[in-house]
Design an enzyme around this catalytic site. Structure first.
Site, PDB file in Angstrom:
ATOM      1  N   GLU A  17      60.293  14.717  59.180  1.00  0.00           N
ATOM      2  CA  GLU A  17      60.265  15.885  58.295  1.00  0.00           C
ATOM      3  C   GLU A  17      59.048  15.852  57.372  1.00  0.00           C
ATOM      4  OE1 GLU A  17      63.969  17.218  56.339  1.00  0.00           O
ATOM      5  OE2 GLU A  17      62.825  16.965  54.468  1.00  0.00           O
ATOM      6  N   ALA A  51      62.440  26.548  47.723  1.00  0.00           N
ATOM      7  CA  ALA A  51      63.499  27.342  47.107  1.00  0.00           C
ATOM      8  C   ALA A  51      63.020  28.751  46.805  1.00  0.00           C
ATOM      9  CB  ALA A  51      63.973  26.657  45.824  1.00  0.00           C
ATOM     10  N   ARG A 107      71.342  26.617  52.683  1.00  0.00           N
ATOM     11  CA  ARG A 107      71.562  27.602  51.625  1.00  0.00           C
ATOM     12  C   ARG A 107      70.359  27.619  50.701  1.00  0.00           C
ATOM     13  NH1 ARG A 107      75.103  26.134  46.537  1.00  0.00           N
ATOM     14  NH2 ARG A 107      73.162  24.961  46.274  1.00  0.00           N
ATOM     15  N   ALA A 126      75.232  28.660  53.479  1.00  0.00           N
ATOM     16  CA  ALA A 126      74.473  28.420  54.707  1.00  0.00           C
ATOM     17  C   ALA A 126      75.210  28.973  55.923  1.00  0.00           C
ATOM     18  CB  ALA A 126      74.219  26.925  54.876  1.00  0.00           C
ATOM     19  N   TYR A 146      76.147  15.901  54.568  1.00  0.00           N
ATOM     20  CA  TYR A 146      75.999  15.040  53.397  1.00  0.00           C
ATOM     21  C   TYR A 146      77.008  13.890  53.450  1.00  0.00           C
ATOM     22  CZ  TYR A 146      73.312  19.080  52.002  1.00  0.00           C
ATOM     23  OH  TYR A 146      72.384  20.093  51.982  1.00  0.00           O
ATOM     24  N   HIS A 150      77.967  16.600  49.224  1.00  0.00           N
ATOM     25  CA  HIS A 150      76.948  17.360  48.489  1.00  0.00           C
ATOM     26  C   HIS A 150      77.200  17.197  46.994  1.00  0.00           C
ATOM     27  CE1 HIS A 150      74.679  20.846  46.998  1.00  0.00           C
ATOM     28  NE2 HIS A 150      74.039  20.830  48.146  1.00  0.00           N
ATOM     29  N   LYS A 166      79.907  25.879  59.093  1.00  0.00           N
ATOM     30  CA  LYS A 166      78.535  26.047  59.582  1.00  0.00           C
ATOM     31  C   LYS A 166      78.461  25.849  61.091  1.00  0.00           C
ATOM     32  CE  LYS A 166      76.781  23.255  56.287  1.00  0.00           C
ATOM     33  NZ  LYS A 166      75.769  22.546  55.450  1.00  0.00           N
TER      34      LYS A 166
END
Length: 291
Positions: A17, A51, A107, A126, A146, A150, A166
């Site tokens: 990433e 964001a 999200r 999301a 997570y 989360h 999701k």
């Protein structure tokens, strides 16, 4: 490149990433990082999305560099918070035109700008955004999980319920938030399977890059620093960059060895746009014959 198909192969999938470069200087650094990591033959790279769409142009430009210039497969992130359906479609149309076939859906966080006003029709979850994309496009879709819950979740169990939403909405694989204790991941995977989540769940790996960054991100992301790692961090000179990197590489390598031994479908490296640690970990895993 449709990521869900990769995870059907009987070998660990390696992904990395990156966040978008901002200017000519960071673009030059990014190019050097990619050129260093490309010989490792990662299965795909992914590019984050700021964001409120704050890195929209930078994300598209970075994706273009990866696909068109570096000729590497790329997954595009999208975060829906605050954006209208029309804005989402504009971003996705651009990604589609660039040759992106897989979208990683979040999200997203609230932008730090105090004057940011979310669009009244923005997606609250999301799962809502995944459903929207599935209904309008033919992308492969991924989502986040997570292992420690989360930071906004009432409980891990509740968080897994949201993950199930999701997946039911169309997510075909899950990349886990990084963790420093593999027990969290193994428990999370077990609980997800009990909840009926049957898509691949990929562990996220974040080596220690600097002591300050590791401690700060731990608070932001809700990732616990286990005692064994905390003690190592406390007994090392944070200004000794080589020593800190070695600590991070060795600790992450031990994590990866156990994860691969237990049969995970892949490893997802949070590179922070750096190359040394990820390159060394993968090099050593290849020497062990695990990749």
């Amino acid at each position: 490149m449709r990521v869900a198909e990769l995870y059907k192969k009987k070998r660990p999938v390696i992904s990395m990433e990156f966040f978008p470069f901002r200017d000519d200087k960071t673009a030059e650094s990014f190019n050097k990082t990619i050129d260093t990591l490309a010989p490792l033959n990662p299965d795909y790279l992914s590019v984050t999305f700021g964001a409120g769409g704050s890195t929209r142009d930078g994300s598209a430009q970075t994706i273009n560099t990866i696909i068109k210039e570096k000729m590497l497969p790329c997954v595009a992130y999208i975060a829906g918070y605050g954006l209208s359906p029309d804005e989402i479609c504009k971003v996705l149309d651009q990604y589609q035109a660039q040759g992106v076939e897989t979208i990683f859906v979040l999200r997203g966080d609230k932008p730090q700008k105090t004057d940011f006003i979310p669009h009244p029709k923005s997606f609250a979850h999301a799962s809502d955004l995944i459903s929207f994309i599935r209904d309008h496009y033919d992308f492969n879709l991924g989502c986040a999980g997570y292992p420690e819950g989360h930071v906004e979740a009432q409980s891990l169990e509740r968080d897994i319920e949201y993950l199930k939403l999701k997946v039911d909405a169309g997510a075909q694989y899950v990349v886990a938030q990084y963790f420093y204790d593999n027990a969290y991941f193994f428990n999370y995977e077990k609980q997800c399977r009990k909840a009926g989540i049957d898509v691949p769940i990929i562990p996220g790996i974040m080596p220690v890059y600097t002591l300050k960054m590791t401690r700060a991100l731990s608070k932001i992301c809700g990732t616990k620093i286990p005692e064994v790692l905390g003690q190592k961090m406390d007994t090392i000179d944070g200004e000794d960059k080589a020593a800190v990197l070695d600590l991070g590489i060795n600790f992450a390598l031990d994590q990866c060895l156990e994860l691969l031994e237990k049969g995970v479908s892949g490893l997802h490296f949070y590179t922070m746009n750096r190359s040394h640690s990820t390159r060394e970990i993968i090099r050593r895993l290849k020497l062990e014959g695990l990749l």
